[in-house]
Scaffold this active site. Structure first.
Site, PDB file in Angstrom:
ATOM      1  N   SER A 150      76.570  42.284  28.548  1.00 10.79           N
ATOM      2  CA  SER A 150      77.089  40.943  28.295  1.00 10.79           C
ATOM      3  C   SER A 150      77.959  40.995  27.059  1.00 10.79           C
ATOM      4  CB  SER A 150      75.936  39.953  28.062  1.00 10.79           C
ATOM      5  OG  SER A 150      76.422  38.697  27.636  1.00 10.79           O
ATOM      6  N   TYR A 163      67.536  37.069  24.673  1.00 11.06           N
ATOM      7  CA  TYR A 163      68.588  37.537  25.583  1.00 11.06           C
ATOM      8  C   TYR A 163      69.637  38.348  24.831  1.00 11.06           C
ATOM      9  CZ  TYR A 163      72.245  37.457  29.154  1.00 11.06           C
ATOM     10  OH  TYR A 163      73.199  37.820  30.075  1.00 11.06           O
TER      11      TYR A 163
END
Length: 257
Positions: A150, A163
């Site tokens: 990401s 996350y």
């Protein structure tokens, strides 16, 4: 000839979202695709990923898999090889999030995110690498690992501490595997998506979050699943030669700003 003609690929989290888009694109390009997920029903609704692949004349199978469980991952790869003879591509995409900052995150939430997003990727990478070493190479490579990281593996993920930390770990995991195992023909790269609009419910499609992403992204639209699927196709194919340890950004220029 299709780019992935007769290649055998596993895609985790492939029932929905980015994983589904990658699995469908791989099948279009001639791969046999094993869909690994905790549920076969797509979050977006509609036909299952496997049904779509078969309806288009492709081949594959669904294997119910919790990647945070080593026995599940071991069985996933073993079943794939038993059914199709080898494994060429492992796409690690399945991930979860909590939308909690440091103070809001409970130990249980932390443990679960790390179990899936870090330990799960470790299990899948390790089991894939074990299989790659047990089979003959095709050309220069024994097999390819593609980790979905990401942009938030490189910059903070506002309001989601577990996350963001987990995705940073995935970026480093990709580098470690690439460097340690290049000599044996194992390729490992990552894809770092920016804001990709999927059918995922909840905070991912919150209007304020989407507005922030639009203002933050130089390209005049947000990402779509096919954008990530195209990058995943490239990295899975022989076009991606002399590339390993790369964290390929598919972010509309977000990280360049």
């Amino acid at each position: 000839m299709p780019l992935l003609d007769r290649k055998i690929a596993i895609v985790t989290g492939a029932s929905s979202g980015l994983g589904r888009a990658i699995a469908l694109r791989y099948a279009e390009e001639g791969a046999v695709v094993v869909i690994a997920d905790v549920s076969e029903a797509p979050i977006e609704g509609g036909e299952t990923t496997l049904s779509c692949i078969v309806a288009a004349g492709g081949k594959g199978m669904f294997v119910r898999t919790d990647i945070s469980n080593w026995a599940d991952v071991d069985a996933l790869v073993s079943q794939t090889v038993k059914e199709f003879g080898r494994l060429d591509i492992m796409v690690n995409n399945a991930a979860i999030y909590t939308s909690t900052n440091l103070l809001e995150t409970s130990p249980q939430q932390w443990d679960r995110v790390i179990a899936v997003n870090v330990t799960g990727f470790f299990y899948c990478c390790k089991r894939a690498a074990q299989q790659f070493l047990a089979q003959e190479p095709t050309g220069e490579t024994r097999g390819r690992i593609i980790n979905i990281s990401s942009q938030h593996g490189m910059v903070a993920c506002p309001g989601d501490f577990p996350y963001g930390v987990s995705k940073g770990a995935v970026v480093q995991m990709t580098r470690q595997i690439a460097v340690d195992h290049a000599a044996t023909g194992i390729v490992c790269n990552a894809i770092a998506p920016g804001k990709i609009v999927t059918g995922k419910p909840g905070v991912a499609n919150d209007p304020d979050a989407l507005d922030y992403s639009r203002r933050r992204t130089p390209w005049p639209r947000l990402g779509e699943p096919h954008d990530v699927a195209s990058a995943a196709l490239f990295l899975a194919s022989d076009m991606a030669s002399y590339m390993t340890g790369v964290n390929l950004m598919v972010d509309g220029g977000w990280m360049a700003g």
